[in-house]
Write an enzyme that holds these catalytic residues in place. Structure first.
Site, PDB file in Angstrom:
ATOM      1  N   VAL A  11      92.541 -21.761  39.780  1.00  5.39           N
ATOM      2  CA  VAL A  11      92.261 -22.348  38.465  1.00  5.39           C
ATOM      3  C   VAL A  11      90.812 -22.828  38.366  1.00  5.39           C
ATOM      4  O   VAL A  11      90.112 -22.548  37.399  1.00  5.39           O
ATOM      5  CB  VAL A  11      93.257 -23.504  38.173  1.00  5.39           C
ATOM      6  CG1 VAL A  11      92.826 -24.315  36.969  1.00  5.39           C
ATOM      7  CG2 VAL A  11      94.651 -22.932  37.955  1.00  5.39           C
ATOM      8  N   GLU A 151      96.589 -26.006  32.213  1.00  2.72           N
ATOM      9  CA  GLU A 151      96.116 -24.620  32.254  1.00  2.72           C
ATOM     10  C   GLU A 151      97.314 -23.671  32.245  1.00  2.72           C
ATOM     11  O   GLU A 151      98.292 -23.899  32.935  1.00  2.72           O
ATOM     12  CB  GLU A 151      95.258 -24.410  33.517  1.00  2.72           C
ATOM     13  CG  GLU A 151      94.674 -23.037  33.646  1.00  2.72           C
ATOM     14  CD  GLU A 151      93.957 -22.584  32.365  1.00  2.72           C
ATOM     15  OE1 GLU A 151      93.041 -23.284  31.916  1.00  2.72           O
ATOM     16  OE2 GLU A 151      94.343 -21.539  31.812  1.00  2.72           O
ATOM     17  N   GLU A 155      97.740 -15.708  37.433  1.00  3.03           N
ATOM     18  CA  GLU A 155      96.974 -14.968  38.439  1.00  3.03           C
ATOM     19  C   GLU A 155      97.131 -13.482  38.150  1.00  3.03           C
ATOM     20  O   GLU A 155      98.188 -13.028  37.733  1.00  3.03           O
ATOM     21  CB  GLU A 155      97.483 -15.299  39.837  1.00  3.03           C
ATOM     22  CG  GLU A 155      97.120 -16.708  40.241  1.00  3.03           C
ATOM     23  CD  GLU A 155      97.784 -17.160  41.529  1.00  3.03           C
ATOM     24  OE1 GLU A 155      98.159 -16.313  42.349  1.00  3.03           O
ATOM     25  OE2 GLU A 155      97.924 -18.385  41.706  1.00  3.03           O
ATOM     26  N   LYS A 204     103.186 -28.539  29.660  1.00  8.49           N
ATOM     27  CA  LYS A 204     102.990 -27.613  30.795  1.00  8.49           C
ATOM     28  C   LYS A 204     104.289 -27.438  31.589  1.00  8.49           C
ATOM     29  O   LYS A 204     104.742 -26.322  31.842  1.00  8.49           O
ATOM     30  CB  LYS A 204     101.863 -28.138  31.697  1.00  8.49           C
ATOM     31  CG  LYS A 204     101.634 -27.330  32.948  1.00  8.49           C
ATOM     32  CD  LYS A 204     101.170 -25.906  32.670  1.00  8.49           C
ATOM     33  CE  LYS A 204     101.236 -25.074  33.925  1.00  8.49           C
ATOM     34  NZ  LYS A 204     100.869 -23.690  33.714  1.00  8.49           N
ATOM     35  N   ASN A 208     106.599 -23.896  31.742  1.00  8.82           N
ATOM     36  CA  ASN A 208     106.941 -23.172  32.969  1.00  8.82           C
ATOM     37  C   ASN A 208     108.445 -23.163  33.212  1.00  8.82           C
ATOM     38  O   ASN A 208     109.011 -22.153  33.641  1.00  8.82           O
ATOM     39  CB  ASN A 208     106.206 -23.775  34.173  1.00  8.82           C
ATOM     40  CG  ASN A 208     104.813 -23.185  34.314  1.00  8.82           C
ATOM     41  OD1 ASN A 208     104.389 -22.378  33.490  1.00  8.82           O
ATOM     42  ND2 ASN A 208     104.098 -23.576  35.354  1.00  8.82           N
ATOM     43  N   GLY A 253     114.648  -8.607  38.417  1.00  9.05           N
ATOM     44  CA  GLY A 253     114.005  -8.220  39.676  1.00  9.05           C
ATOM     45  C   GLY A 253     114.510  -9.054  40.830  1.00  9.05           C
ATOM     46  O   GLY A 253     115.672  -9.496  40.822  1.00  9.05           O
ATOM     47  N   CYS A 260     103.374 -21.614  41.224  1.00 11.63           N
ATOM     48  CA  CYS A 260     103.658 -22.515  40.090  1.00 11.63           C
ATOM     49  C   CYS A 260     105.149 -22.709  39.796  1.00 11.63           C
ATOM     50  O   CYS A 260     105.650 -23.820  39.889  1.00 11.63           O
ATOM     51  CB  CYS A 260     102.935 -22.018  38.846  1.00 11.63           C
ATOM     52  SG  CYS A 260     101.148 -22.171  39.012  1.00 11.63           S
ATOM     53  N   LYS A 263     107.451 -24.674  42.398  1.00 13.65           N
ATOM     54  CA  LYS A 263     107.080 -26.085  42.596  1.00 13.65           C
ATOM     55  C   LYS A 263     107.159 -26.882  41.293  1.00 13.65           C
ATOM     56  O   LYS A 263     107.576 -28.027  41.289  1.00 13.65           O
ATOM     57  CB  LYS A 263     105.704 -26.197  43.243  1.00 13.65           C
ATOM     58  CG  LYS A 263     104.538 -26.287  42.284  1.00 13.65           C
ATOM     59  CD  LYS A 263     103.269 -26.756  42.947  1.00 13.65           C
ATOM     60  CE  LYS A 263     102.054 -26.413  42.106  1.00 13.65           C
ATOM     61  NZ  LYS A 263     101.945 -27.056  40.810  1.00 13.65           N
ATOM     62  N   LYS A 320     103.329 -11.272  42.918  1.00 10.38           N
ATOM     63  CA  LYS A 320     103.335 -10.345  41.788  1.00 10.38           C
ATOM     64  C   LYS A 320     102.118  -9.441  41.942  1.00 10.38           C
ATOM     65  O   LYS A 320     101.314  -9.637  42.861  1.00 10.38           O
ATOM     66  CB  LYS A 320     103.327 -11.092  40.459  1.00 10.38           C
ATOM     67  CG  LYS A 320     102.089 -11.916  40.228  1.00 10.38           C
ATOM     68  CD  LYS A 320     102.132 -12.457  38.825  1.00 10.38           C
ATOM     69  CE  LYS A 320     100.851 -13.142  38.471  1.00 10.38           C
ATOM     70  NZ  LYS A 320     100.780 -13.505  37.081  1.00 10.38           N
TER      71      LYS A 320
HETATM   72  P1  NAD Z   1      94.536 -23.690  44.910  1.00  8.17           P
HETATM   73  O1  NAD Z   1      95.319 -24.173  46.078  1.00  8.17           O
HETATM   74  O2  NAD Z   1      94.161 -22.260  44.800  1.00  8.17           O
HETATM   75  O3  NAD Z   1      93.190 -24.545  44.805  1.00  8.17           O
HETATM   76  C1  NAD Z   1      93.151 -25.929  44.897  1.00  8.17           C
HETATM   77  C2  NAD Z   1      91.802 -26.310  45.485  1.00  8.17           C
HETATM   78  O4  NAD Z   1      91.684 -27.734  45.465  1.00  8.17           O
HETATM   79  C3  NAD Z   1      91.625 -25.883  46.951  1.00  8.17           C
HETATM   80  O5  NAD Z   1      90.449 -25.113  47.092  1.00  8.17           O
HETATM   81  C4  NAD Z   1      91.524 -27.207  47.713  1.00  8.17           C
HETATM   82  O6  NAD Z   1      90.644 -27.134  48.815  1.00  8.17           O
HETATM   83  C5  NAD Z   1      91.002 -28.132  46.625  1.00  8.17           C
HETATM   84  N1  NAD Z   1      91.249 -29.540  46.875  1.00  8.17           N
HETATM   85  C6  NAD Z   1      92.417 -30.113  47.225  1.00  8.17           C
HETATM   86  N2  NAD Z   1      92.245 -31.456  47.357  1.00  8.17           N
HETATM   87  C7  NAD Z   1      90.951 -31.715  47.050  1.00  8.17           C
HETATM   88  C8  NAD Z   1      90.179 -32.898  46.989  1.00  8.17           C
HETATM   89  N3  NAD Z   1      90.727 -34.080  47.256  1.00  8.17           N
HETATM   90  N4  NAD Z   1      88.879 -32.802  46.661  1.00  8.17           N
HETATM   91  C9  NAD Z   1      88.328 -31.592  46.383  1.00  8.17           C
HETATM   92  N5  NAD Z   1      89.008 -30.445  46.418  1.00  8.17           N
HETATM   93  C10 NAD Z   1      90.312 -30.501  46.750  1.00  8.17           C
HETATM   94  O7  NAD Z   1      95.364 -24.159  43.631  1.00  8.17           O
HETATM   95  P2  NAD Z   1      95.383 -23.474  42.191  1.00  8.17           P
HETATM   96  O8  NAD Z   1      96.318 -22.330  42.200  1.00  8.17           O
HETATM   97  O9  NAD Z   1      94.009 -23.313  41.698  1.00  8.17           O
HETATM   98  O10 NAD Z   1      96.090 -24.627  41.354  1.00  8.17           O
HETATM   99  C11 NAD Z   1      95.440 -25.833  41.021  1.00  8.17           C
HETATM  100  C12 NAD Z   1      96.303 -26.568  40.027  1.00  8.17           C
HETATM  101  O11 NAD Z   1      96.433 -25.796  38.831  1.00  8.17           O
HETATM  102  C13 NAD Z   1      97.728 -26.821  40.498  1.00  8.17           C
HETATM  103  O12 NAD Z   1      98.170 -28.042  39.981  1.00  8.17           O
HETATM  104  C14 NAD Z   1      98.519 -25.680  39.881  1.00  8.17           C
HETATM  105  O13 NAD Z   1      99.861 -25.998  39.692  1.00  8.17           O
HETATM  106  C15 NAD Z   1      97.803 -25.532  38.554  1.00  8.17           C
HETATM  107  N6  NAD Z   1      97.904 -24.189  37.963  1.00  8.17           N
HETATM  108  C16 NAD Z   1      97.828 -23.080  38.745  1.00  8.17           C
HETATM  109  C17 NAD Z   1      97.898 -21.829  38.155  1.00  8.17           C
HETATM  110  C18 NAD Z   1      97.852 -20.578  39.006  1.00  8.17           C
HETATM  111  O14 NAD Z   1      98.205 -19.516  38.497  1.00  8.17           O
HETATM  112  N7  NAD Z   1      97.419 -20.642  40.256  1.00  8.17           N
HETATM  113  C19 NAD Z   1      98.050 -21.695  36.775  1.00  8.17           C
HETATM  114  C20 NAD Z   1      98.088 -22.846  35.997  1.00  8.17           C
HETATM  115  C21 NAD Z   1      98.021 -24.097  36.608  1.00  8.17           C
END
Ligand code: NAD
Length: 432
Positions: A11, A151, A155, A204, A208, A253, A260, A263, A320
């Site tokens: 994100v 958000e 992905e 949000k 989901n 499927g 997401c 959790k 996916k």
């Molecule tokens: P991710 O694990 O890919 O990235 C999270 C990042 O945060 C990591 O790089 C980690 O090192 C960093 N981080 C963690 N603690 C930290 C801190 N204290 N200080 C600085 N950096 C820190 O996660 P993501 O998939 O990008 O998801 C982030 C959030 O967005 C989650 O809450 C997720 O549920 C939400 N989200 C994800 C998606 C998706 O498709 N991946 C879509 C919508 C929302």
């Protein structure tokens, strides 16, 4: 605008690169020093179509920067996005340690007004906690606003989802914060819904949970289709043409996965429980999803009789297509179930192999679908990658020990495969 994004994962990186592309100056920060060192050299830690080019372009024109100093990010920007991970604690609750940690660092390093934007998926009332935390740890009495801006990107299509969202949700208390957010997103020219903060947070989780419900519904229906000899694809098509229902998220499927849905559903069920409401419907959605993997295992058993010592080719490891993300991947769960049964697994995925090697033992990783199929008693499609839709089936037939395909994503036409001499096992296609 000057923007900092804290948390440079799927994100954070996509949002940061897209905001930079829109003409803003963006700093992406992360406490993972190795990740940031790589990003500075143009090494992208995830696979997301188009992201590498977008980051490279904006690094070059100096609109995008990376830092491992959250302090620097806070000092440099008036708008600070929190996009850190909020994984499951294992008891259903979301782990908000990262969010709280970032809120404290923001408070301690603010040197003027800041707009703090909560983008990570969090339980309702998290923004209130962020506000309290900042108020507690702030050094001088600088003004600040906290807004919720969940958000919705997926992905695999994250860049286009970010730049062409169906809606942008902003939960804001102050008019100023709402206006700044509107201005920031204005160039996208998409509907912006301003709500109160708690509503935005709930939108949000509710979205989901609703999408997961659609998937579990069609998966449950696939069980009925199997029993009576109906075709779940036709049923889904007939349902989906009803505008009130819609055709999306009605693909039967092996179940949903990813970082997401599982959790967020757990978190939402837990939040509801803590608020005194037993969200039984969502518990059933979760159970149906779990059962679906066992249902597929059962189908494999029915086709192979004995799984022990059988060689099984698994195509697709990511949760996916178009991503290398393995978090809660149903493919990985299925492989683990098959390994427990004593199967020998030969696996291939176009993008997720390197990550898979770190989490799967006793699996032979292959360079393409044909090498994976070599001598296999069964071929399983576990991820709907496009390249699996165009396999050379005549070649496969010669390579496989047994021409048996278990299509866990319903990507093939059963009639066509049967005509080519395969035993075809799909999801919700009736009895063989
Ligand atoms: P991710 O694990 O890919 O990235 C999270 C990042 O945060 C990591 O790089 C980690 O090192 C960093 N981080 C963690 N603690 C930290 C801190 N204290 N200080 C600085 N950096 C820190 O996660 P993501 O998939 O990008 O998801 C982030 C959030 O967005 C989650 O809450 C997720 O549920 C939400 N989200 C994800 C998606 C998706 O498709 N991946 C879509 C919508 C929302």
């Amino acid at each position: 605008m000057n923007i900092s994004i804290i948390g440079s994962g799927y994100v954070g990186l996509v949002s940061g690169a897209c905001f930079a592309e829109l003409g803003n100056h963006v700093i992406c920060a992360d406490n993972d020093i190795k990740k940031i060192a790589g990003l500075k050299k143009g090494i992208i830690p995830i696979y997301e179509p188009g992201l590498e080019e977008l980051i490279a372009g904006n690094l070059k024109n100096k609109r995008l920067k990376f830092t491992s100093s959250i302090r620097e990010a806070v000092k440099s920007s008036e708008i600070i996005f929190i996009a850190v991970g909020t994984p499951s604690l294992g008891n259903g609750e979301a782990d908000l340690t990262g969010v709280e940690n970032v809120a404290r660092v923001i408070a301690q390093n603010m040197d003027g007004y800041r707009l703090i934007v909560e983008k990570s998926t969090v339980p309702v009332e998290t923004c209130a906690w962020i506000k309290k935390t900042i108020a507690t740890y702030i050094k001088k009495k600088h003004k600040f606003d906290v807004v919720s801006n969940p958000e919705f990107l997926r992905e695999g299509s994250a860049i286009s989802d970010f730049t062409h969202p169906d809606r942008i949700v902003v939960g804001a208390e102050s008019q100023k914060a709402g206006q700044v957010m509107t201005q920031l997103y204005q160039p996208l020219n998409r509907p912006i819904l301003i709500t109160n903060i708690k509503s935005a947070e709930l939108i949000k989780h509710a979205s989901n949970a609703f999408l997961a419900t659609k998937i579990s519904f069609i998966n449950a229906l696939s069980r009925i289709c199997d029993k009576v000899g109906a075709d779940v694809k036709e049923v889904a098509q007939g349902m989906g043409l009803d505008a009130r229902i819609g055709r999306h998220f009605l693909h039967a499927g092996i179940g949903y996965g990813g970082s997401c849905f599982p959790k967020d559903l757990d978190a939402f069920i837990t939040i509801a429980g803590n608020l005194g409401y037993d969200f039984k419907m969502l518990k059933a959605v979760r159970d149906t999803n779990q059962e679906q993997k066992e249902f597929v295992l059962q189908k494999i058993k029915e086709a192979l009789w004995i799984i022990k010592d059988k060689t099984i080719a698994v195509l697709g490891l990511a949760f996916k297509s178009n991503t290398d993300d393995l978090r809660n991947s149903p493919s990985i769960d299925l492989i683990k179930l098959l390994l427990q049964e004593g199967a020998k697994i030969r696996a291939y995925d176009p993008r997720a192999m390197e990550k898979a090697k770190n989490i799967l033992n006793d699996v032979i990783f292959c360079k393409d679908p044909y090498q994976a199929s070599q001598g296999a008693d069964c071929l399983i499609i576990a991820t709907e990658w496009n390249e699996f839709k165009e396999l050379d089936f005549l070649k496969l037939k010669k390579i496989l020990q047994r021409a048996l395909i278990v299509d866990g994503r319903n990507i093939y036409d059963p009639k066509q495969l049967k005509k080519l001499g395969f035993t075809y096992v799909g999801i919700g296609h009736g009895r063989e």
